[in-house]
Design an enzyme around this catalytic site. Structure first.
Site, PDB file in Angstrom:
ATOM      1  N   ASP A  68       0.818  -1.219   0.000  1.00 32.55           N
ATOM      2  CA  ASP A  68       0.000   0.000   0.000  1.00 32.55           C
ATOM      3  C   ASP A  68       0.849   1.265   0.000  1.00 32.55           C
ATOM      4  OD1 ASP A  68       0.959  -0.436   2.563  1.00 32.55           O
ATOM      5  OD2 ASP A  68      -1.003  -0.765   3.464  1.00 32.55           O
ATOM      6  N   ASP A 137      -7.240  -2.144  14.090  1.00 26.46           N
ATOM      7  CA  ASP A 137      -8.637  -2.532  13.832  1.00 26.46           C
ATOM      8  C   ASP A 137      -8.724  -3.840  13.035  1.00 26.46           C
ATOM      9  OD1 ASP A 137      -7.856  -1.725  11.309  1.00 26.46           O
ATOM     10  OD2 ASP A 137      -9.198   0.005  11.191  1.00 26.46           O
ATOM     11  N   HIS A 139      -6.982  -4.701  10.320  1.00 30.82           N
ATOM     12  CA  HIS A 139      -6.786  -4.653   8.867  1.00 30.82           C
ATOM     13  C   HIS A 139      -5.465  -5.280   8.429  1.00 30.82           C
ATOM     14  CE1 HIS A 139      -5.021  -0.341   9.389  1.00 30.82           C
ATOM     15  NE2 HIS A 139      -4.009  -1.150   9.171  1.00 30.82           N
ATOM     16  N   GLU A 144      -9.597  -1.801   5.531  1.00 28.11           N
ATOM     17  CA  GLU A 144     -10.266  -1.431   6.769  1.00 28.11           C
ATOM     18  C   GLU A 144     -11.502  -2.302   6.995  1.00 28.11           C
ATOM     19  OE1 GLU A 144      -8.520   0.252   8.547  1.00 28.11           O
ATOM     20  OE2 GLU A 144      -8.195   2.334   7.996  1.00 28.11           O
TER      21      GLU A 144
HETATM   22  C1  GLP Z   1      -0.515   0.419   8.524  1.00 24.54           C
HETATM   23  C2  GLP Z   1      -0.139  -0.446   7.318  1.00 24.54           C
HETATM   24  C3  GLP Z   1      -0.300  -1.932   7.617  1.00 24.54           C
HETATM   25  C4  GLP Z   1       0.379  -2.265   8.924  1.00 24.54           C
HETATM   26  C5  GLP Z   1      -0.233  -1.461  10.038  1.00 24.54           C
HETATM   27  C6  GLP Z   1       0.325  -1.808  11.405  1.00 24.54           C
HETATM   28  O1  GLP Z   1      -1.878   0.567   8.644  1.00 24.54           O
HETATM   29  N1  GLP Z   1      -0.916  -0.115   6.171  1.00 24.54           N
HETATM   30  O2  GLP Z   1       0.232  -2.689   6.539  1.00 24.54           O
HETATM   31  O3  GLP Z   1       0.268  -3.637   9.170  1.00 24.54           O
HETATM   32  O4  GLP Z   1       0.008  -0.094   9.744  1.00 24.54           O
HETATM   33  O5  GLP Z   1       1.403  -1.001  11.755  1.00 24.54           O
HETATM   34  P1  GLP Z   1       2.422  -1.327  12.890  1.00 24.54           P
HETATM   35  O6  GLP Z   1       3.251  -2.469  12.387  1.00 24.54           O
HETATM   36  O7  GLP Z   1       3.239  -0.087  13.063  1.00 24.54           O
HETATM   37  O8  GLP Z   1       1.635  -1.698  14.095  1.00 24.54           O
END
Ligand code: GLP
Length: 261
Positions: A68, A137, A139, A144
């Site tokens: 993404d 959440d 995802h 989402e």
């Molecule tokens: C963002 C990314 C996800 C990732 C998430 C969790 O939303 N788009 O791909 O898994 O963050 O982030 P973190 O690893 O910092 O908890």
């Protein structure tokens, strides 16, 4: 699903690196690696960099696709996912930048770009292994709650929770983009292997829902239960709310014992 519960973040990252490197070794003539951003996979990337520097791990035939990217951030914006990947991985290994793909959040025609991104993945032969983190959440990528479980690469409006979660990377919350391009749940599910990582107590509840709860678009990571080859690697803190913790540890021991026979 194969579940691995490791002592801490370092061991989680090492196990994830072992899995990635083993799969890279199986397909030396052009491995397609799906990558994720966020704080979770940073330890994995550090370990891959170390293996490249100390052990000559070769990325020259690796092609990557990131999950993404924020809309409206240029690749050289310090908070863009493209910049993050350069900084945390690509600039430190011998990958050919021609083989690196991150969605273009600045594309003039976003829909056309999303279609093109899917085509590029197909033309590369599909993703061999997709690294994933999990959002607060539930995802995966930026899918989402409520995302179609068959969704493809598209523009997604971010939830307030995600915007708040990600505000830590920006000067203030108003700077966090409100939209992102994301591979869909259906696109992720086509990867041959999915490798979901999670660490820290903050993820414990949502991870238990994703791994052991019902499959639901409310927690898009839960669809990985339908994937034929998903590995989930976590630290103890993230695994704290799993009902079958002891069984997963038992399975890991038994599988290791079987390999040694
Ligand atoms: C963002 C990314 C996800 C990732 C998430 C969790 O939303 N788009 O791909 O898994 O963050 O982030 P973190 O690893 O910092 O908890």
């Amino acid at each position: 699903m194969q579940v691995f519960i490791k002592k801490d973040y370092e061991e989680m990252s090492q196990k994830a690196a072992e899995i990635v490197v083993e799969e890279m070794g199986r397909k030396k003539d052009g491995f397609v690696l799906g990558l994720a951003t966020g704080s979770t996979p940073v330890g994995l990337y550090k370990e891959l960099i170390r293996m490249h520097k100390d052990e000559g791990l070769d990325f020259s035939r690796v092609t990557t696709f990131n999950l993404d990217e924020y809309c409206s951030l240029a690749p050289d914006h310090p908070q863009s996912y493209h910049y993050f990947m350069d900084d945390n991985l690509f600039n430190h290994i011998n990958i050919d930048k021609k083989n690196v793909h991150v969605p273009d959040g600045m594309a003039k025609d976003l829909e056309a770009h999303c279609r093109e991104y899917e085509k590029m993945i197909r033309d590369a032969g599909g993703i061999d292994l997709q690294v994933l983190g999990i959002g607060g959440d539930g995802h995966i990528a930026f899918n989402e709650p409520g995302s179609s479980l068959g969704s493809r690469t598209r523009v997604k409006t971010l939830t307030e929770e995600t915007i708040k979660d990600n505000a830590r990377f920006f000067k203030n919350i108003d700077e966090v983009p409100k939209y992102a391009i994301t591979m869909g749940v259906g696109s992720v599910m086509e990867a041959k292997i999915c490798l979901l990582l999670a660490n820290g107590a903050k993820k414990a509840e949502v991870l238990a829902k994703a791994v052991e709860g019902p499959i639901t678009a409310e927690i898009t990571a839960s669809v990985l239960q339908m994937h034929p080859n998903t590995m989930v690697v976590m630290d103890e803190a993230a695994g704290a709310k799993l009902k079958r913790k002891d069984y997963y540890k038992h399975v890991e021991k038994m599988t290791d014992a079987l390999k040694k026979k």
